[in-house]
Design a protein around this motif. Structure first.
Motif, PDB file in Angstrom:
ATOM      1  N   UNK A  38      45.795 102.245 123.812  1.00 13.78           N
ATOM      2  CA  UNK A  38      45.041 100.993 123.700  1.00 13.78           C
ATOM      3  C   UNK A  38      45.929  99.921 123.095  1.00 13.78           C
ATOM      4  N   UNK A  39      45.586  98.668 123.408  1.00 16.98           N
ATOM      5  CA  UNK A  39      46.321  97.546 122.865  1.00 16.98           C
ATOM      6  C   UNK A  39      45.351  96.439 122.495  1.00 16.98           C
ATOM      7  N   UNK A  40      45.320  96.124 121.206  1.00 13.94           N
ATOM      8  CA  UNK A  40      44.478  95.050 120.708  1.00 13.94           C
ATOM      9  C   UNK A  40      45.270  93.742 120.742  1.00 13.94           C
ATOM     10  N   UNK A  41      44.574  92.601 120.757  1.00 12.46           N
ATOM     11  CA  UNK A  41      45.271  91.311 120.791  1.00 12.46           C
ATOM     12  C   UNK A  41      46.237  91.162 119.624  1.00 12.46           C
ATOM     13  N   UNK A  42      47.473  90.794 119.941  1.00 15.87           N
ATOM     14  CA  UNK A  42      48.467  90.569 118.906  1.00 15.87           C
ATOM     15  C   UNK A  42      49.074  91.828 118.315  1.00 15.87           C
ATOM     16  N   UNK A  43      48.697  92.981 118.869  1.00 17.57           N
ATOM     17  CA  UNK A  43      49.219  94.248 118.337  1.00 17.57           C
ATOM     18  C   UNK A  43      49.952  95.012 119.424  1.00 17.57           C
ATOM     19  N   UNK A  44      50.768  95.965 118.987  1.00 13.28           N
ATOM     20  CA  UNK A  44      51.471  96.807 119.937  1.00 13.28           C
ATOM     21  C   UNK A  44      50.515  97.858 120.508  1.00 13.28           C
ATOM     22  N   UNK A  45      50.870  98.341 121.678  1.00  7.43           N
ATOM     23  CA  UNK A  45      50.095  99.412 122.292  1.00  7.43           C
ATOM     24  C   UNK A  45      50.205 100.665 121.417  1.00  7.43           C
ATOM     25  N   UNK A  46      49.094 101.361 121.243  1.00  2.00           N
ATOM     26  CA  UNK A  46      49.086 102.555 120.403  1.00  2.00           C
ATOM     27  C   UNK A  46      48.459 103.740 121.127  1.00  2.00           C
ATOM     28  N   UNK A  47      48.908 104.903 120.719  1.00  2.00           N
ATOM     29  CA  UNK A  47      48.405 106.155 121.262  1.00  2.00           C
ATOM     30  C   UNK A  47      46.979 106.392 120.783  1.00  2.00           C
ATOM     31  N   UNK A  48      46.139 106.905 121.690  1.00  2.15           N
ATOM     32  CA  UNK A  48      44.764 107.269 121.342  1.00  2.15           C
ATOM     33  C   UNK A  48      44.563 108.782 121.437  1.00  2.15           C
ATOM     34  N   UNK A  49      44.868 109.362 122.595  1.00  5.00           N
ATOM     35  CA  UNK A  49      44.662 110.789 122.802  1.00  5.00           C
ATOM     36  C   UNK A  49      45.428 111.235 124.020  1.00  5.00           C
ATOM     37  N   UNK A  50      45.719 112.539 124.086  1.00  5.79           N
ATOM     38  CA  UNK A  50      46.286 113.083 125.310  1.00  5.79           C
ATOM     39  C   UNK A  50      45.716 114.462 125.593  1.00  5.79           C
ATOM     40  N   UNK A  51      45.916 114.888 126.833  1.00  9.56           N
ATOM     41  CA  UNK A  51      45.414 116.186 127.266  1.00  9.56           C
ATOM     42  C   UNK A  51      46.421 116.804 128.217  1.00  9.56           C
ATOM     43  N   UNK A  52      46.805 118.051 127.915  1.00  8.40           N
ATOM     44  CA  UNK A  52      47.748 118.754 128.771  1.00  8.40           C
ATOM     45  C   UNK A  52      47.022 119.305 129.985  1.00  8.40           C
ATOM     46  N   UNK A  53      47.808 119.824 130.923  1.00  8.67           N
ATOM     47  CA  UNK A  53      47.197 120.401 132.117  1.00  8.67           C
ATOM     48  C   UNK A  53      46.405 121.656 131.770  1.00  8.67           C
ATOM     49  N   UNK A  54      46.697 122.291 130.635  1.00  7.00           N
ATOM     50  CA  UNK A  54      45.910 123.449 130.207  1.00  7.00           C
ATOM     51  C   UNK A  54      44.768 123.028 129.271  1.00  7.00           C
ATOM     52  N   UNK A  55      44.515 121.717 129.200  1.00  8.92           N
ATOM     53  CA  UNK A  55      43.387 121.131 128.474  1.00  8.92           C
ATOM     54  C   UNK A  55      43.556 121.096 126.953  1.00  8.92           C
ATOM     55  N   UNK A  56      44.732 121.394 126.451  1.00  5.21           N
ATOM     56  CA  UNK A  56      44.979 121.207 125.021  1.00  5.21           C
ATOM     57  C   UNK A  56      45.011 119.709 124.735  1.00  5.21           C
ATOM     58  N   UNK A  57      44.366 119.309 123.650  1.00  2.03           N
ATOM     59  CA  UNK A  57      44.223 117.890 123.339  1.00  2.03           C
ATOM     60  C   UNK A  57      44.851 117.531 121.997  1.00  2.03           C
ATOM     61  N   UNK A  58      45.244 116.270 121.881  1.00  2.00           N
ATOM     62  CA  UNK A  58      45.766 115.714 120.634  1.00  2.00           C
ATOM     63  C   UNK A  58      45.153 114.329 120.471  1.00  2.00           C
ATOM     64  N   UNK A  59      44.818 113.966 119.231  1.00  4.42           N
ATOM     65  CA  UNK A  59      44.180 112.678 118.955  1.00  4.42           C
ATOM     66  C   UNK A  59      44.921 111.920 117.859  1.00  4.42           C
TER      67      UNK A  59
END
Length: 118
Positions: A38-59
């Protein structure tokens, strides 16, 4: 060429919920490592979450416990369920994909606006 299209953004009051979708086409979706940023006005883009092909997630710590990333390989789609939204969650949300578990993302969507009012 892989194409990613986000949808589901909008205006919601603080404490509300939204579900974002990201539909992929042009590749073998089940092989892709997918993420939300996500990227808010005036801010750098930041990581929110990801999901691997085996469905492991990180937030990211800022969304842990409130957001849930998931994938439906049959529909070539990933989702971001966002609950207990806060005004600071206001941003353009992007989905992204890559083949490997590490490295830069190869594909990006055009983004969808999420606005949380106080």
């Amino acid at each position: 060429q892989v194409q990613l299209v986000e949808s589901g953004g909008g205006l919601v009051q603080a404490g509300g919920s939204l579900r974002l979708s990201c539909a992929a086409s042009g590749g073998t979706f089940s092989s892709y490592f997918m993420g939300w940023f996500r990227q808010a006005p005036g801010k750098e883009r930041e990581f929110v979450a990801n999901i691997r092909k085996n469905a492991i997630t990180v937030y990211a710590d800022s969304v842990k416990g409130r957001f849930t990333i998931s994938r439906d390989n049959a529909k070539n789609t990933i989702y971001l369920q966002m609950n207990s939204l806060k005004p600071e969650d206001t941003a353009v949300y992007y989905c992204a994909g890559r083949l490997g578990n590490v490295g830069s993302y190869d594909y990006w969507g055009q983004g969808t606006q999420v606005t949380v009012s106080s």
